[in-house]
Design a protein around this motif. Structure first.
Motif, PDB file in Angstrom:
ATOM      1  N   ASN A 127       0.818  -1.209   0.000  1.00  0.00           N
ATOM      2  CA  ASN A 127       0.000   0.000   0.000  1.00  0.00           C
ATOM      3  C   ASN A 127       0.851   1.258   0.000  1.00  0.00           C
ATOM      4  N   ALA A 128       1.896   1.271   0.802  1.00  0.00           N
ATOM      5  CA  ALA A 128       2.769   2.439   0.858  1.00  0.00           C
ATOM      6  C   ALA A 128       3.493   2.654  -0.458  1.00  0.00           C
ATOM      7  N   GLN A 129       3.929   1.560  -1.099  1.00  0.00           N
ATOM      8  CA  GLN A 129       4.643   1.709  -2.360  1.00  0.00           C
ATOM      9  C   GLN A 129       3.720   2.176  -3.475  1.00  0.00           C
ATOM     10  N   LEU A 130       2.492   1.685  -3.479  1.00  0.00           N
ATOM     11  CA  LEU A 130       1.536   2.107  -4.497  1.00  0.00           C
ATOM     12  C   LEU A 130       1.245   3.598  -4.423  1.00  0.00           C
ATOM     13  N   SER A 131       1.231   4.152  -3.211  1.00  0.00           N
ATOM     14  CA  SER A 131       0.851   5.549  -3.033  1.00  0.00           C
ATOM     15  C   SER A 131       2.026   6.512  -3.031  1.00  0.00           C
ATOM     16  N   THR A 132       3.219   6.030  -2.697  1.00  0.00           N
ATOM     17  CA  THR A 132       4.334   6.969  -2.545  1.00  0.00           C
ATOM     18  C   THR A 132       5.645   6.501  -3.159  1.00  0.00           C
ATOM     19  N   ASP A 133       6.079   5.306  -2.823  1.00  0.00           N
ATOM     20  CA  ASP A 133       7.488   4.959  -3.026  1.00  0.00           C
ATOM     21  C   ASP A 133       7.904   4.909  -4.487  1.00  0.00           C
ATOM     22  N   TYR A 134       7.049   4.373  -5.359  1.00  0.00           N
ATOM     23  CA  TYR A 134       7.456   4.199  -6.752  1.00  0.00           C
ATOM     24  C   TYR A 134       6.627   5.032  -7.718  1.00  0.00           C
ATOM     25  N   ARG A 135       5.956   6.041  -7.209  1.00  0.00           N
ATOM     26  CA  ARG A 135       5.185   6.912  -8.079  1.00  0.00           C
ATOM     27  C   ARG A 135       6.129   7.679  -9.007  1.00  0.00           C
ATOM     28  N   GLY A 136       5.818   7.662 -10.322  1.00  0.00           N
ATOM     29  CA  GLY A 136       6.628   8.430 -11.254  1.00  0.00           C
ATOM     30  C   GLY A 136       7.848   7.709 -11.788  1.00  0.00           C
ATOM     31  N   PHE A 137       8.014   6.445 -11.436  1.00  0.00           N
ATOM     32  CA  PHE A 137       9.162   5.674 -11.917  1.00  0.00           C
ATOM     33  C   PHE A 137       8.671   4.420 -12.637  1.00  0.00           C
ATOM     34  N   SER A 138       9.415   4.001 -13.629  1.00  0.00           N
ATOM     35  CA  SER A 138       9.134   2.703 -14.247  1.00  0.00           C
ATOM     36  C   SER A 138      10.319   1.785 -13.980  1.00  0.00           C
ATOM     37  N   GLN A 139      10.058   0.491 -14.027  1.00  0.00           N
ATOM     38  CA  GLN A 139      11.080  -0.480 -13.653  1.00  0.00           C
ATOM     39  C   GLN A 139      11.070  -1.645 -14.626  1.00  0.00           C
ATOM     40  N   TRP A 140      12.243  -2.176 -14.908  1.00  0.00           N
ATOM     41  CA  TRP A 140      12.325  -3.397 -15.707  1.00  0.00           C
ATOM     42  C   TRP A 140      11.414  -4.454 -15.106  1.00  0.00           C
ATOM     43  N   ASN A 141      10.617  -5.073 -15.955  1.00  0.00           N
ATOM     44  CA  ASN A 141       9.616  -6.021 -15.490  1.00  0.00           C
ATOM     45  C   ASN A 141      10.097  -7.452 -15.703  1.00  0.00           C
ATOM     46  N   ASP A 142      10.760  -7.993 -14.686  1.00  0.00           N
ATOM     47  CA  ASP A 142      11.231  -9.369 -14.762  1.00  0.00           C
ATOM     48  C   ASP A 142      10.064 -10.348 -14.844  1.00  0.00           C
ATOM     49  N   TYR A 143       8.947  -9.976 -14.259  1.00  0.00           N
ATOM     50  CA  TYR A 143       7.741 -10.812 -14.300  1.00  0.00           C
ATOM     51  C   TYR A 143       7.291 -11.008 -15.744  1.00  0.00           C
ATOM     52  N   PHE A 144       7.308  -9.944 -16.535  1.00  0.00           N
ATOM     53  CA  PHE A 144       6.964 -10.046 -17.957  1.00  0.00           C
ATOM     54  C   PHE A 144       7.961 -10.947 -18.674  1.00  0.00           C
ATOM     55  N   ARG A 145       9.237 -10.694 -18.450  1.00  0.00           N
ATOM     56  CA  ARG A 145      10.281 -11.476 -19.124  1.00  0.00           C
ATOM     57  C   ARG A 145      10.139 -12.964 -18.842  1.00  0.00           C
ATOM     58  N   GLU A 146      10.074 -13.318 -17.575  1.00  0.00           N
ATOM     59  CA  GLU A 146      10.045 -14.737 -17.214  1.00  0.00           C
ATOM     60  C   GLU A 146       8.753 -15.407 -17.683  1.00  0.00           C
ATOM     61  N   SER A 147       7.639 -14.696 -17.606  1.00  0.00           N
ATOM     62  CA  SER A 147       6.363 -15.298 -17.995  1.00  0.00           C
ATOM     63  C   SER A 147       6.270 -15.494 -19.504  1.00  0.00           C
ATOM     64  N   ILE A 148       6.511 -14.427 -20.263  1.00  0.00           N
ATOM     65  CA  ILE A 148       6.354 -14.496 -21.715  1.00  0.00           C
ATOM     66  C   ILE A 148       7.410 -15.399 -22.346  1.00  0.00           C
ATOM     67  N   LYS A 149       8.630 -15.356 -21.828  1.00  0.00           N
ATOM     68  CA  LYS A 149       9.673 -16.214 -22.409  1.00  0.00           C
ATOM     69  C   LYS A 149       9.307 -17.690 -22.230  1.00  0.00           C
ATOM     70  N   ARG A 150       8.795 -18.056 -21.073  1.00  0.00           N
ATOM     71  CA  ARG A 150       8.381 -19.448 -20.860  1.00  0.00           C
ATOM     72  C   ARG A 150       7.159 -19.786 -21.720  1.00  0.00           C
ATOM     73  N   PHE A 151       6.260 -18.828 -21.869  1.00  0.00           N
ATOM     74  CA  PHE A 151       5.061 -19.061 -22.692  1.00  0.00           C
ATOM     75  C   PHE A 151       5.439 -19.369 -24.134  1.00  0.00           C
ATOM     76  N   ILE A 152       6.334 -18.574 -24.724  1.00  0.00           N
ATOM     77  CA  ILE A 152       6.687 -18.802 -26.126  1.00  0.00           C
ATOM     78  C   ILE A 152       7.585 -20.028 -26.307  1.00  0.00           C
ATOM     79  N   GLN A 153       8.211 -20.488 -25.228  1.00  0.00           N
ATOM     80  CA  GLN A 153       8.973 -21.736 -25.307  1.00  0.00           C
ATOM     81  C   GLN A 153       8.049 -22.949 -25.378  1.00  0.00           C
ATOM     82  N   GLY A 154       6.774 -22.736 -25.064  1.00  0.00           N
ATOM     83  CA  GLY A 154       5.821 -23.835 -25.100  1.00  0.00           C
ATOM     84  C   GLY A 154       5.625 -24.520 -23.766  1.00  0.00           C
TER      85      GLY A 154
END
Length: 288
Positions: A10-37
């Motif tokens: 809750n604190a991070q959603l409202s304050t800590d990471y507002r205005g910043f973007s971050q490399w999304n390892d979740y996207f990388r790991e999920s999509i890479k495994r998906f396209i591997q079959g």
């Protein structure tokens, strides 16, 4: 990074990471495994969440909470890991599906150097030779380069593919009921503009998209719409030697609007209800 030492969403959603973007390892790991079959249903479910800027993810990586698409930088390869082409054993269809999902997903997309022509690089290779770019691949895999070029132009031209804030479920959603190893993703926004030539009438002024992906070993039928409106394919990956041999992944056919010869997709018909995808294939449909 800040001085957080324990998860506090809750604190991070409202304050800590507002205005910043971050490399999304979740996207990388999920999509890479998906396209591997990968057949694990968790991989498919994670991939669906990743496409929607990882809004609903819960993976324990507390530094990467996303409020909006601009909070996440999506990628499937980078400088310190194996390239997509290496991960999928130089499968053209799987590599192309990865780029198609990356460049139509909500969030900021990142292509690593050479990804657009299937550079094959092993993990954590810091040698000079290992990090050289083989520019001959741009000619060898010219269809992949042309396909990715089209995807980037489509994304720039169409607001529905580059939301800055949460589009909301009525404007964009991922079908949670499709079979394992498949994705059906809808998004609509402002009118596309900026295309010229024979593709312009299929893309300019249009505003709604349906992206389908099938990583199973057989054909899958998807519901596109039940209202009777025509949808036209503007880009597609046809896996397995143009769908005649699913085991021959290196011979996939890539098609897109304004391509030449067998890579041109403009002769494909439209659908007003369902669309069937063969093995290891994907398509971008635009509502006409």
């Amino acid at each position: 990074q800040s001085n957080w030492t324990t998860p506090n969403f809750n604190a991070q959603l409202s304050t800590d990471y507002r205005g910043f973007s971050q490399w999304n390892d979740y996207f990388r790991e999920s999509i890479k495994r998906f396209i591997q079959g990968n057949t694990d249903a968790t991989v498919t479910n994670r991939s669906k969440a990743a496409i929607y800027f990882s809004k609903g993810r819960d993976d324990g990586v507390w530094q990467g909470v996303s409020n909006n698409p601009l909070d996440t930088l999506n990628y499937i390869e980078s400088h310190d890991e194996e390239s997509v082409a290496r991960a999928v054993l130089d499968s053209k269809s799987k590599s192309a599906i990865g780029s198609l999902l990356l460049l139509t997903a909500h969030g900021i997309p990142m292509l690593y150097e050479g990804q657009e022509f299937m550079r094959n690089k092993q993990i954590q290779d810091q040698s000079k030779i290992g990090n050289n770019l083989d520019w001959q691949l741009a000619a060898t895999n010219a269809d992949m380069l042309g396909f990715v070029s089209f995807l980037t132009k489509l994304r720039r031209a169409c607001p529905a593919l580059r939301y800055a804030s949460d589009p909301g479920n009525s404007n964009s959603n991922v079908d949670g009921a499709t079979p394992n190893q498949t994705i059906s993703y809808f998004t609509k926004g402002g009118a596309c503009s900026g295309f010229s030539g024979d593709s312009s009438t299929y893309i300019n002024t249009k505003s709604e998209f349906r992206i389908l992906a099938n990583m199973t070993g057989g054909a899958q039928a998807f519901t596109v719409e039940t209202g009777g409106t025509n949808w036209r394919a503007v880009a597609a990956v046809s896996g397995g030697n143009d769908n005649t041999n699913c085991g021959d992944q290196s011979a996939a056919t890539l098609r897109w609007s304004y391509a030449s010869g067998s890579n041109n997709i403009n002769s494909w018909g439209t659908t007003n209800g369902s669309w069937s995808l063969p093995c290891y294939s994907a398509v971008i449909l635009v509502k006409q």
